[in-house]
Write an enzyme that holds these catalytic residues in place. Structure first.
Site, PDB file in Angstrom:
ATOM      1  N   GLU A 129       0.254 -11.963  -0.927  1.00  0.00           N
ATOM      2  CA  GLU A 129       1.503 -12.665  -1.997  1.00  0.00           C
ATOM      3  C   GLU A 129       2.602 -12.742  -0.967  1.00  0.00           C
ATOM      4  OE1 GLU A 129       2.394 -10.369  -5.161  1.00  0.00           O
ATOM      5  OE2 GLU A 129       0.434 -10.628  -5.955  1.00  0.00           O
TER       6      GLU A 129
ATOM      7  N   CYS B  81       9.907 -12.566   1.248  1.00  0.00           N
ATOM      8  CA  CYS B  81       9.368 -11.541   1.195  1.00  0.00           C
ATOM      9  C   CYS B  81       7.798 -11.362   1.717  1.00  0.00           C
ATOM     10  CB  CYS B  81       9.350 -10.929  -0.253  1.00  0.00           C
ATOM     11  SG  CYS B  81       8.723  -9.296  -0.371  1.00  0.00           S
TER      12      CYS B  81
ATOM     13  N   CYS C 183      -3.022  -1.946   0.191  1.00  0.00           N
ATOM     14  CA  CYS C 183      -2.306  -0.803   0.968  1.00  0.00           C
ATOM     15  C   CYS C 183      -2.927   0.367   0.689  1.00  0.00           C
ATOM     16  CB  CYS C 183      -0.889  -0.860   0.179  1.00  0.00           C
ATOM     17  SG  CYS C 183       0.312   0.329   1.015  1.00  0.00           S
TER      18      CYS C 183
ATOM     19  N   CYS D 188       0.937   4.685  -4.022  1.00  0.00           N
ATOM     20  CA  CYS D 188       2.094   4.985  -4.603  1.00  0.00           C
ATOM     21  C   CYS D 188       1.730   4.692  -6.263  1.00  0.00           C
ATOM     22  CB  CYS D 188       3.353   4.406  -4.281  1.00  0.00           C
ATOM     23  SG  CYS D 188       3.627   4.819  -2.648  1.00  0.00           S
TER      24      CYS D 188
ATOM     25  N   CYS E  61       3.036   1.543  -7.876  1.00  0.00           N
ATOM     26  CA  CYS E  61       2.979   0.144  -7.403  1.00  0.00           C
ATOM     27  C   CYS E  61       1.917  -0.468  -7.468  1.00  0.00           C
ATOM     28  CB  CYS E  61       3.276   0.341  -5.853  1.00  0.00           C
ATOM     29  SG  CYS E  61       3.216  -0.970  -4.736  1.00  0.00           S
TER      30      CYS E  61
ATOM     31  N   CYS F 191       5.248  -6.794  -5.849  1.00  0.00           N
ATOM     32  CA  CYS F 191       4.447  -5.906  -5.454  1.00  0.00           C
ATOM     33  C   CYS F 191       3.062  -5.999  -6.029  1.00  0.00           C
ATOM     34  CB  CYS F 191       4.929  -4.447  -5.999  1.00  0.00           C
ATOM     35  SG  CYS F 191       6.782  -4.173  -6.066  1.00  0.00           S
TER      36      CYS F 191
HETATM   37  N1  SAH Z   1       5.022  -0.256   1.653  1.00  0.00           N
HETATM   38  C1  SAH Z   1       6.589  -0.663   2.027  1.00  0.00           C
HETATM   39  C2  SAH Z   1       6.926  -2.167   1.690  1.00  0.00           C
HETATM   40  C3  SAH Z   1       6.177  -2.578   0.415  1.00  0.00           C
HETATM   41  S1  SAH Z   1       7.008  -2.365  -1.202  1.00  0.00           S
HETATM   42  C4  SAH Z   1       7.118   0.587   1.117  1.00  0.00           C
HETATM   43  O1  SAH Z   1       6.786   1.217   0.416  1.00  0.00           O
HETATM   44  O2  SAH Z   1       8.465   0.427   1.552  1.00  0.00           O
HETATM   45  C5  SAH Z   1       8.486  -2.958  -1.342  1.00  0.00           C
HETATM   46  C6  SAH Z   1       9.451  -2.009  -2.246  1.00  0.00           C
HETATM   47  O3  SAH Z   1       8.945  -2.275  -3.640  1.00  0.00           O
HETATM   48  C7  SAH Z   1       9.384  -0.408  -2.004  1.00  0.00           C
HETATM   49  O4  SAH Z   1      10.604   0.197  -2.112  1.00  0.00           O
HETATM   50  C8  SAH Z   1       8.316  -0.206  -3.117  1.00  0.00           C
HETATM   51  O5  SAH Z   1       8.505   1.497  -3.299  1.00  0.00           O
HETATM   52  C9  SAH Z   1       8.909  -0.842  -4.322  1.00  0.00           C
HETATM   53  N2  SAH Z   1       8.150  -1.017  -5.482  1.00  0.00           N
HETATM   54  C10 SAH Z   1       6.716  -0.884  -5.568  1.00  0.00           C
HETATM   55  N3  SAH Z   1       6.268  -0.934  -6.795  1.00  0.00           N
HETATM   56  C11 SAH Z   1       7.305  -1.209  -7.645  1.00  0.00           C
HETATM   57  C12 SAH Z   1       7.396  -1.585  -8.838  1.00  0.00           C
HETATM   58  N4  SAH Z   1       6.518  -1.531  -9.881  1.00  0.00           N
HETATM   59  N5  SAH Z   1       8.738  -1.798  -9.378  1.00  0.00           N
HETATM   60  C13 SAH Z   1       9.877  -1.747  -8.474  1.00  0.00           C
HETATM   61  N6  SAH Z   1       9.681  -1.519  -7.146  1.00  0.00           N
HETATM   62  C14 SAH Z   1       8.445  -1.133  -6.563  1.00  0.00           C
END
Ligand code: SAH
Length: 381
Positions: free
Chosen positions: A119, A132, A139, A143, A146, A374
């Site tokens: 995306e 973005c 990935c 986490c 996410c 995300c």
């Molecule tokens: N892998 C990288 C970049 C991709 S995610 C990273 O982790 O930084 C970009 C941002 O969105 C990151 O800060 C991630 O933690 C956040 N993110 C992921 N899932 C989310 C969610 N469900 N709600 C809010 N932020 C989220």
């Protein structure tokens, strides 16, 4: 309100079916955007083309944001398709396009040559336009809050697959498709699917193409490019040596190892202290203020004492303005046990950080009605 755009309207060059080997296998075709200036010379020779032909194609792609061979009338008509086919093979095929915020937030779901889905999201603001981008299909960082983290890693994306998302967004802006009249794409954030530091070579290649002036690249300002990471410490150090002062964002989400081990599992390898120190070193070396990303999760990481601890951890590296905190209201993923913080807890968190002298912003929740955050659109698909 979200609404869907007919794919037929936005996808003039669907991928040929012959280019669909099984998911996750093989490499995406080589593309002009994968090549440095020197590699382009070699590619021209290999293709039996004079160097100026490659330069013409680069001008179309990077300066005019043009990918349609028909529009490249300065190329000899009989060779046009072959030249463009060799240098600009289609990499991204539009599956769906969703709009929100009166058409100023535009999310695209792309299918890659091997069937992987990624995306990108274009967001136009009064003073800037940001895309973005995804850097991996899936990935591997896992986490738990996410959406992308749930599906695991499919594969790394190539430099050109990353750049093509930016070129598409720049084209949407330049061609006047986005309400507000024709405009320029100014910012890129690596906050789509994937961990950019785990795909370092392609990521830094893409950054180089973004900052190189046309026709070698897109001529974006390094300071307007943000690389967001879970905190792969050796890669953060490496990025500081590249002499390309991009903005670094560190997804911290917790100031203590106990909680961060759970929210960002790579923390069991690189602790909060090591990770924050690498971020501080980046700020010191590049003179760029680092951004700490902190997704606010109700009763998980949003307690007042954690705000105080976060402030103290960051201030232990000095208070010379090396850092700011960006709070992200959690966008709950389907079936997630976590939800967004209460307004009053969010306000108190901001107040405590600011009381410790840390500049703090709360990110707006653009496009949350189109699963803006995300990997959620790809997950639905
Ligand atoms: N892998 C990288 C970049 C991709 S995610 C990273 O982790 O930084 C970009 C941002 O969105 C990151 O800060 C991630 O933690 C956040 N993110 C992921 N899932 C989310 C969610 N469900 N709600 C809010 N932020 C989220």
């Amino acid at each position: 309100m979200a609404n869907e755009v007919d794919v037929a309207d936005v996808n003039p060059r669907p991928l040929p079916l012959v280019m669909a080997p099984p998911k996750g296998r093989g490499k995406p075709p080589r593309h002009l955007a994968d090549l440095s200036a020197e590699e382009r010379k070699a590619a021209a020779e290999e293709l039996g083309l004079p160097a100026f032909r490659v330069k013409q194609v680069a001008h179309h792609y990077f300066a005019r944001l043009e990918r349609d061979p028909e529009a490249m009338t300065d190329l000899p008509a009989k060779d046009r398709d072959a030249i463009v086919g060799a240098l600009l093979p289609p990499l991204l095929s539009k599956v769906r396009m969703l709009q929100a915020d009166g058409g100023t937030t535009r999310k695209t779901l792309w299918r890659l040559f091997d069937g992987s889905l990624v995306e990108s999201v274009l967001m136009r603001y009064p003073d800037r336009a940001t895309v973005c981008v995804s850097s991996q299909a899936g990935c591997g960082m896992a986490c738990p809050f996410c959406a992308t983290g749930q599906g695991g890693l499919q594969r790394n994306m190539s430099t050109a697959e990353i750049i093509d998302q930016v070129v598409d967004a720049a084209h949407q802006m330049a061609s006047g498709q986005v309400p507000g009249g024709p405009g320029r794409l100014s910012n890129v954030v690596f906050m789509g699917m994937g961990e950019p530091m785990a795909n370092y070579k392609a990521m830094i290649g893409a950054v180089r193409r973004m900052v190189a002036p046309a026709p070698d690249g897109l001529g974006l300002s390094a300071r307007n490019i943000t690389v967001s990471t879970v905190g792969l410490v050796p890669r953060m150090r490496q990025l500081a040596t590249e002499r390309i002062p991009v903005t670094l964002a560190l997804s911290l989400h917790a100031p203590d190892d106990e909680l961060r081990n759970e929210l960002v599992p790579i923390n069991t390898r690189f602790s909060v202290a090591e990770t924050v120190e690498a971020a501080w070193e980046y700020a010191r070396t590049t003179k760029r203020r680092v951004s700490i990303e902190y997704a606010m999760m109700r009763d998980i990481n949003d307690q007042a004492w954690r705000a105080d601890l976060l402030g103290d951890v960051l201030n232990s590296y000095g208070d010379w303005g090396w850092v700011h905190v960006n709070l992200i209201p959690l966008n709950p993923t389907p079936g997630s046990k976590w939800t967004a913080s209460r307004r009053e807890d969010e306000r108190e968190f901001v107040r405590r950080l600011e009381a410790k002298g840390i500049p703090t912003t709360v990110r707006d929740t653009r496009g949350s009605d189109i699963d803006g955050a995300c990997g959620q659109l790809a997950a639905v698909e």
